[in-house]
Motif scaffolding. Structure first.
Motif, PDB file in Angstrom:
ATOM      1  N   ASN A   5      -2.153  54.783   7.590  1.00  0.00           N
ATOM      2  CA  ASN A   5      -1.620  53.744   6.502  1.00  0.00           C
ATOM      3  C   ASN A   5       0.071  54.157   6.512  1.00  0.00           C
ATOM      4  OD1 ASN A   5      -3.533  52.275   5.983  1.00  0.00           O
ATOM      5  ND2 ASN A   5      -4.084  53.134   3.976  1.00  0.00           N
ATOM      6  N   LEU A   9       2.813  51.742   7.752  1.00  0.00           N
ATOM      7  CA  LEU A   9       4.033  51.349   6.746  1.00  0.00           C
ATOM      8  C   LEU A   9       5.404  51.527   7.485  1.00  0.00           C
ATOM      9  CD1 LEU A   9       4.715  49.809   4.171  1.00  0.00           C
ATOM     10  CD2 LEU A   9       4.295  52.281   3.256  1.00  0.00           C
ATOM     11  N   ILE A  89      11.626  48.451  -4.949  1.00  0.00           N
ATOM     12  CA  ILE A  89      10.089  48.725  -4.778  1.00  0.00           C
ATOM     13  C   ILE A  89       9.734  50.208  -5.193  1.00  0.00           C
ATOM     14  CG2 ILE A  89       8.478  48.517  -2.735  1.00  0.00           C
ATOM     15  CD1 ILE A  89      11.016  48.041  -1.011  1.00  0.00           C
ATOM     16  N   ILE A  90      10.864  51.082  -5.307  1.00  0.00           N
ATOM     17  CA  ILE A  90      10.297  52.213  -5.534  1.00  0.00           C
ATOM     18  C   ILE A  90       9.918  52.380  -7.156  1.00  0.00           C
ATOM     19  CG2 ILE A  90      11.269  54.687  -6.238  1.00  0.00           C
ATOM     20  CD1 ILE A  90      13.032  54.223  -3.589  1.00  0.00           C
ATOM     21  N   LYS A  91      10.616  51.576  -7.829  1.00  0.00           N
ATOM     22  CA  LYS A  91      10.405  51.541  -9.367  1.00  0.00           C
ATOM     23  C   LYS A  91       8.927  50.862  -9.672  1.00  0.00           C
ATOM     24  CE  LYS A  91      14.713  50.502 -10.675  1.00  0.00           C
ATOM     25  NZ  LYS A  91      15.760  49.784 -11.308  1.00  0.00           N
ATOM     26  N   LYS A  92       8.468  50.091  -8.771  1.00  0.00           N
ATOM     27  CA  LYS A  92       7.416  49.130  -9.054  1.00  0.00           C
ATOM     28  C   LYS A  92       6.108  49.383  -8.329  1.00  0.00           C
ATOM     29  CE  LYS A  92      10.801  46.300 -11.561  1.00  0.00           C
ATOM     30  NZ  LYS A  92      12.000  45.644 -11.394  1.00  0.00           N
ATOM     31  N   ILE A  93       6.384  49.809  -7.121  1.00  0.00           N
ATOM     32  CA  ILE A  93       5.081  49.531  -6.153  1.00  0.00           C
ATOM     33  C   ILE A  93       4.775  51.251  -5.967  1.00  0.00           C
ATOM     34  CG2 ILE A  93       4.034  49.404  -4.116  1.00  0.00           C
ATOM     35  CD1 ILE A  93       5.673  46.837  -4.077  1.00  0.00           C
ATOM     36  N   SER A  94       3.845  51.941  -6.092  1.00  0.00           N
ATOM     37  CA  SER A  94       3.223  53.129  -5.743  1.00  0.00           C
ATOM     38  C   SER A  94       3.103  53.132  -4.353  1.00  0.00           C
ATOM     39  CB  SER A  94       2.235  53.511  -6.685  1.00  0.00           C
ATOM     40  OG  SER A  94       1.288  54.651  -5.842  1.00  0.00           O
ATOM     41  N   PHE A  95       4.030  53.859  -3.619  1.00  0.00           N
ATOM     42  CA  PHE A  95       3.886  54.097  -2.145  1.00  0.00           C
ATOM     43  C   PHE A  95       4.760  55.258  -1.631  1.00  0.00           C
ATOM     44  CE2 PHE A  95       7.846  52.679   0.089  1.00  0.00           C
ATOM     45  CZ  PHE A  95       8.527  52.368  -1.077  1.00  0.00           C
TER      46      PHE A  95
ATOM     47  N   ILE B  65       3.679  55.933 -10.199  1.00  0.00           N
ATOM     48  CA  ILE B  65       5.130  55.742  -9.772  1.00  0.00           C
ATOM     49  C   ILE B  65       6.054  56.668 -10.736  1.00  0.00           C
ATOM     50  CG2 ILE B  65       7.015  54.080  -9.975  1.00  0.00           C
ATOM     51  CD1 ILE B  65       4.409  51.602  -9.471  1.00  0.00           C
ATOM     52  N   ILE B  83       2.726  45.838 -10.685  1.00  0.00           N
ATOM     53  CA  ILE B  83       3.629  46.092 -11.915  1.00  0.00           C
ATOM     54  C   ILE B  83       4.683  45.151 -11.878  1.00  0.00           C
ATOM     55  CG2 ILE B  83       5.404  47.822 -12.835  1.00  0.00           C
ATOM     56  CD1 ILE B  83       2.767  48.894 -12.494  1.00  0.00           C
ATOM     57  N   ALA B 104       1.617  45.913   4.272  1.00  0.00           N
ATOM     58  CA  ALA B 104       1.855  47.352   4.636  1.00  0.00           C
ATOM     59  C   ALA B 104       2.455  48.128   3.509  1.00  0.00           C
ATOM     60  CB  ALA B 104       3.034  47.284   5.717  1.00  0.00           C
TER      61      ALA B 104
END
Lengths: 253, 662
Positions: A5, A9, A89-95, B65, B83, B104
């Motif tokens: 994955n 990404l 994205i960093i603040k709101k998506i866990s990846f 997060i 979120i 993705a």
């Protein structure tokens, strides 16, 4: 599964980066090729015609240096602003956050590959034949990539909390340009400094690549290993540093 | 099996102060304090709390997060967090490209997305726009895209942070159903929402967060009512700000929309302007979405506030009953005030809502409002505010009257209006009653007979009431005159003349109305068409002198043959005193039958009345009973003006004097 994955990404991000980079300019990808060529022309005029440096195949010699250095400078400079730019994205998506840095470096790497095509065209023009040893070029490219990636990890993780870094880094890049054998040969460096001089991984990478592509030397295994170790070391340290910092990105941004 | 376990989670942020002093520049801010709970597989947890209570931080910690400052998080299974939808999208790319990009980001492999692409697009309902650049999308459209993409992933645990509070209503329903489905399929869900309805339907447990701490955890119903109570306490003064903000935004957008349409119409349609028109049209589309979204969130806000208020009303009601039982006067008064306040807020909320709701809803709201107002009126009896509520109620009823088409309901409403008006009148604020309102009511539409009659009844009652008060005032005036307090008497005089003026207007109004009905009436056998007062030589006038000839002419129209009709007249003094009530039967004036138009005259050769204003009632009824064919009660008035014959009182009674001296 996880890794797959992540790779997926990375690919998606890289393609996007590359697309976006040239989205709004009419000649598009050409720019990534044109910049080093223009630089080459300038430097060639200055150092070959005015300063009269005597280096065989000076055009090709210069080109390798410029291409490699450009990659380093482009990738590291963009890396600094990466986390801020992707703050949302960093603040709101866990990846996996490291994906951002990797794909940014990769899209710079694509430019590098495009430039190398120009280089090979040049070898045809200047009639420099490639020998079998040139086959290990990908090995050097990977080394270069992980080295640059390692630095990018450091820079991107530090920058959000230490904005002065961008000025310091551009200054360091300027110094680096002159303490790396890009326009001159390392043999011009006095003997007693050479040992320290050659600790510079960029100097080693550029030298060794020139050797295999232009001068048909087979590199010494010992030297190759030293280069590899330095690159891996920087990569691993950078990665570890980044991973240690990454849980706090979401709140630092 | 526990899927999510949180133990003593504390999260602090460093807050940077503005002042430039190196010492203590940073301060710890605790977003979460000692949060512990666990969630079994297949359970749904609702998190409620006001903005800034730490809901999102909590979700981010579960999602990984954010890293907690202390405590442990244990999450088992594939987790997906919403979120905030829409981050990570690339505005320069098309909707389709963004599906892949966002997929993705959520960890969906490309080939899997490819397989599901059609169903994603289908679910989003964006087929038309899927190859347009994302930056042309409205937020609602973006949400559709993102939510649809995310739902195709197959997570075990879902964290949802109010994301489905965006977009328009139909998509909301769709998304919410999807969430319900997921829950039914055994997914574990952590759900942050401002919609208590949603939490009630989906969640097994709820947490009420306040200032980063768990205030209550337990069954949703219990937690929600505790939460709402606290919300009301802290927010009661600002409820309407939010609503008004949204309303203003909507009206601004609507105006913008009109402007755009205007400018499209103005722009010539040629090759050069094609792009301009196209982009304007796009703008219109986008605004439409925005308005829909705003409207929806507005109605959500309404529902929430309404819910908050209703629950609090219940609570106070309970407390009040308790206080009544205990007969604790202090707390009764306090609670009653609180209750009134809530009623007032609820009322205002509904009044705003009426302006923006569908027609189908309108009636329901009006009924609720009426109930509310009556409840308020019970409270307010005898206070200054009563009149305001009464006026509001009257307006509401008039509004309702305007909308209803059902005759019976209309009649009922008219009666209600009438009652309200009488109450207003009784409060001594008859001046508040605006005749113009009635006028407007009439002009707006052709009223039918029932409506007219209703209004006439109202007017009549009003006039009677005015008569009453004039009488009272006159009495008072007289008293002051006797006690020689001229100033006071003059004051009353003024008031009296004001009232008289008003009455005159009302009578005129009623006459007009009466005329309207006359031409329209069909359901009665005999109608009074008009009534005139005739003086000397049968000239029409309504000013007479005492002792002059006085004739009342009644114009009637009998639509069919009516046997033995009786014409009756009532003459009243200003103050309602019945002076005389003659009719043809009493006077043995026999009319065998009438058919068609005709006139009846009642003549007094020498009018025995003194200076004053007199009212006249005219009626036609059958010989055997007093149920009139038609009656005009105190609709007409005439005046008797000063005479050379000086006298006091009402009557000029022909008499002579004698004197015997010694």
């Amino acid at each position: 599964m996880e890794v797959k994955n992540h790779l997926h990404l990375i690919r998606e991000f890289t393609i996007d980066n590359f697309k976006l980079k040239y989205k709004n300019s009419s000649i598009g990808y050409l720019w990534s090729v044109l910049t080093p060529l223009l630089m080459l022309a300038t430097l060639y005029v200055v150092f070959s015609i005015i300063m009269k440096l005597d280096v065989p195949h000076y055009q090709l010699f210069l080109l390798i240096g410029i291409i490699f250095w450009n990659f380093l400078s482009e990738a590291t400079t963009t890396s600094m602003n990466l986390l801020l730019a992707h703050g949302n994205i960093i603040k709101k998506i866990s990846f996996p956050n490291y994906v951002i840095v990797v794909s940014s470096c990769l899209s710079s790497f694509i430019s590098l590959l495009l430039n190398l095509i120009i280089f090979f065209l040049f070898t045809l023009i200047f009639k420099v034949k490639l020998t079998a040893i040139a086959i290990i070029l990908p090995f050097y490219l990977i080394e270069l990539f992980i080295f640059v990636l390692g630095i990018s990890f450091f820079l991107s993780a530090i920058y959000p909390k230490f904005r002065e870094l961008s000025h310091i880094w551009s200054f360091l890049l300027l110094i680096g340009f002159w303490v790396t054998p890009i326009i001159y040969r390392e043999t011009m460096v006095p003997e007693k400094y050479l040992k320290y001089y050659m600790l510079n991984p960029m100097a080693r990478l550029i030298n060794e690549t020139r050797d295999i592509l232009i001068y048909h030397y087979t590199p010494e295994l010992r030297q190759v290993l030293i280069t590899l170790i330095i690159c891996i070391l920087i990569f691993v340290l950078g990665l570890l540093f980044f991973r240690k910092k990454s849980p706090y990105f979401a709140e630092e941004l | 099996m526990e899927v999510i376990t949180l133990k003593n989670i504390t999260k602090s942020f460093k807050l940077e102060h503005e002042e430039i002093s190196l010492k203590n520049r940073f301060e710890d801010f605790y977003a979460l304090k000692n949060i512990s709970f666990n969630l079994k597989k297949g359970e749904a947890l609702g998190i409620i709390g006001e903005n800034g209570s730490g809901k999102t931080t909590l979700l981010k910690i579960i999602a990984g997060i954010l890293k907690p400052t202390s405590g442990t998080v244990d999450v088992k299974g594939k987790l997906m967090s919403f979120i905030e939808l829409g981050v990570g999208l690339q505005p320069e790319f098309t909707g389709r490209e963004n599906i892949f990009l966002y997929g993705a980001l959520l960890g969906l492999p490309r080939n899997e997305i490819k397989k599901k692409l059609n169903s994603i697009i289908e679910f989003s309902g964006l087929k038309k726009f899927i190859d347009a650049k994302l930056r042309t999308y409205s937020t609602g459209m973006q949400m559709r895209l993102v939510f649809s993409t995310a739902m195709m992933n197959n997570p075990d645990i879902l964290l949802i942070d109010e994301v489905i509070a965006v977009g328009d209503e139909s998509f909301q329903k769709k998304s919410f159903n999807k969430i319900k489905n997921l829950k039914n399929n055994g997914k574990t869900i952590v759900f942050v929402s401002h919609s208590m309805e949603q939490i009630k339907t989906v969640c097994d447990k709820a947490i009420f967060l306040k200032d980063g701490k768990i205030k209550t955890i337990g069954y949703p119903d219990k937690v929600i009512s505790l939460y709402l109570e606290s919300v009301y306490k802290t927010n009661k003064n600002s409820i309407f700000n939010n609503l008004n903000k949204k309303i203003r935004m909507i009206s601004r957008l609507k105006k913008e929309q009109e402007n755009i349409i205007n400018s499209i119409n103005k722009t010539k349609k040629n090759v050069f302007n094609r792009f301009k028109i196209k982009s304007l049209k796009q703008q219109i589309e986008k605004n439409k979405w925005k308005i829909d979204e705003l409207k929806f969130s507005l109605s959500n806000l309404f529902e929430n506030y309404k819910y908050v208020l209703e629950i609090n009303l219940d609570l106070i009601q309970h407390k009040l009953e308790f206080a009544y039982n205990k007969n604790n006067e202090g707390s009764i008064k306090k609670l009653e005030n609180q209750k009134y306040e809530i009623l007032e807020n609820l009322k205002n909320l509904l009044i705003i809502k009426i302006r923006f709701c569908d027609k189908s809803e309108k009636n329901k709201i009006i009924q609720t409002l009426k109930m509310l107002m009556h409840e308020q009126l019970d409270f307010l009896k005898g206070t200054k505010r009563e009149i305001n509520v009464l006026k509001e109620l009257k307006e509401l009823l008039e509004k309702e009257l305007e909308q209803t088409k059902n005759q019976k309901i209309k009649e009922k409403l008219l009666r209600e209006v009438e009652d309200i008006f009488i109450r207003i009148f009784q409060l001594g604020k008859e001046s508040e009653y605006n005749i113009k309102n009635i006028k407007k009511n009439i002009k707006r539409k052709k009223l039918n007979d029932e409506e007219l009659e209703g209004i006439i009844v109202v007017l009549r009652k009003t006039i009677l009431n005015i008569n009453d008060s004039i009488f009272n005032l006159q009495l008072k005036k007289k008293n002051y005159l006797i006690s020689k307090n001229k100033e006071k008497a003059r004051e009353y005089e003024k008031e009296i003349s004001g009232l008289k003026q008003k009455r005159k207007k009302l009578v005129e109004e009623m006459n007009k109305k009466q005329k309207l009905t006359k031409t329209q009436r069909k359901n009665s056998d005999v109608k009074i068409i008009s009534v005139r007062f005739l003086g000397l030589n049968d000239n029409e006038t309504n000013r007479f002198r005492p002792g002059s000839k006085f004739t009342i002419e009644i114009n009637y129209n009998a639509f069919k043959k009516v046997n033995n009709p009786v014409f009756g007249i009532g003459i009243f003094e200003d103050d309602g005193t019945h002076i005389t009530g003659p009719n043809t039967k009493f006077h043995n004036f026999k009319i065998d039958f009438i058919k068609g138009k005709g006139k009846v005259y009642y003549t007094i050769d020498s009018l025995p009345l003194l200076e004053g204003n007199y009212l006249v009632t005219v009626a036609i009824h059958p010989y055997n009973n007093f149920t009139p064919y038609d009656v005009h009660t105190k609709l007409y008035n005439f005046k008797v003006i000063k005479n050379h014959i000086p006298d006091f009182g009402t009557f000029y009674i022909k008499a002579h004097w004698r004197i015997k001296k010694g």
